[in-house]
Design an enzyme around this catalytic site. Structure first.
Site, PDB file in Angstrom:
ATOM      1  N   TYR A  80     -75.727  16.949 -21.301  1.00  0.00           N
ATOM      2  CA  TYR A  80     -74.549  16.098 -21.104  1.00  0.00           C
ATOM      3  C   TYR A  80     -73.578  16.744 -20.117  1.00  0.00           C
ATOM      4  CZ  TYR A  80     -70.369  13.367 -22.168  1.00  0.00           C
ATOM      5  OH  TYR A  80     -69.247  12.578 -22.072  1.00  0.00           O
ATOM      6  N   ILE A 113     -61.828  11.368 -27.355  1.00  0.00           N
ATOM      7  CA  ILE A 113     -61.352   9.987 -27.429  1.00  0.00           C
ATOM      8  C   ILE A 113     -61.981   9.317 -28.650  1.00  0.00           C
ATOM      9  CG2 ILE A 113     -61.211   7.775 -26.221  1.00  0.00           C
ATOM     10  CD1 ILE A 113     -59.730  10.100 -24.789  1.00  0.00           C
TER      11      ILE A 113
END
Length: 173
Positions: A80, A113
């Site tokens: 990632y 988030i």
């Protein structure tokens, strides 16, 4: 198709992102390929067509989603982090390539988030991470959306090749 259906194209937001957690020494090649294909290679599938229209119009906004993980690291997130680092490098190259056509290319690097990828985390893990955020809370989709709106605006016309950190102080650059 976008131009045919809507009449024109001015803004592209490359918002693809998946995470497949695995310790580095245990990552199967399929996991790495899946993450890279979704997070980075997808930009090569969409951006050329959009940028051709923008170049013809001599105006456009390319906005790409990066990640704070590229800066702070995270266990089991090497694929990632690498994919999002690629997004950042590509964005800067595009900023140079298209700047003369009045096309900006910027990255938003969200932090922790709420929603999406963070929904899979345990409450205990979320609590541990919040301790490192200066604002002592998670961000929201609205926090990220407001950054996208700004970078898409005329007011951001002299910003290109930048990385906008939306992370509540998790990483201070």
């Amino acid at each position: 198709e976008t131009v045919d259906n809507l009449g024109d194209l001015h803004i592209l937001v490359n918002n693809a992102g998946i995470s497949r957690e695995a310790l580095f020494i245990r990552q199967p090649p399929e996991l790495i390929e899946d993450v890279l294909r979704n997070n980075l290679v997808s930009m090569f599938n969409v951006t050329p067509a959009a940028s051709r229209v923008m170049a013809k119009n001599r105006w456009g906004r390319l906005i790409h989603m990066g990640s704070v993980v590229t800066y702070v690291g995270s266990t089991a997130q090497s694929a990632y982090a690498a994919s999002k680092a690629g997004v950042m490098g590509m964005s800067r190259a595009l900023a140079r390539e298209f700047g003369g056509r009045n096309i900006t290319s910027n990255v938003i690097a969200p932090g922790f988030i709420a929603g999406g990828m963070t929904d899979r985390m345990t409450e205990e893990r979320k609590g541990e991470l919040i301790k490192y955020i200066a604002l002592e809370r998670t961000g929201t989709g609205r926090d990220v959306a407001c950054a996208v709106v700004y970078l898409a605006s005329e007011e951001a016309g002299y910003i290109t090749g930048a990385i906008l950190h939306i992370n509540g102080g998790l990483h201070m650059h």
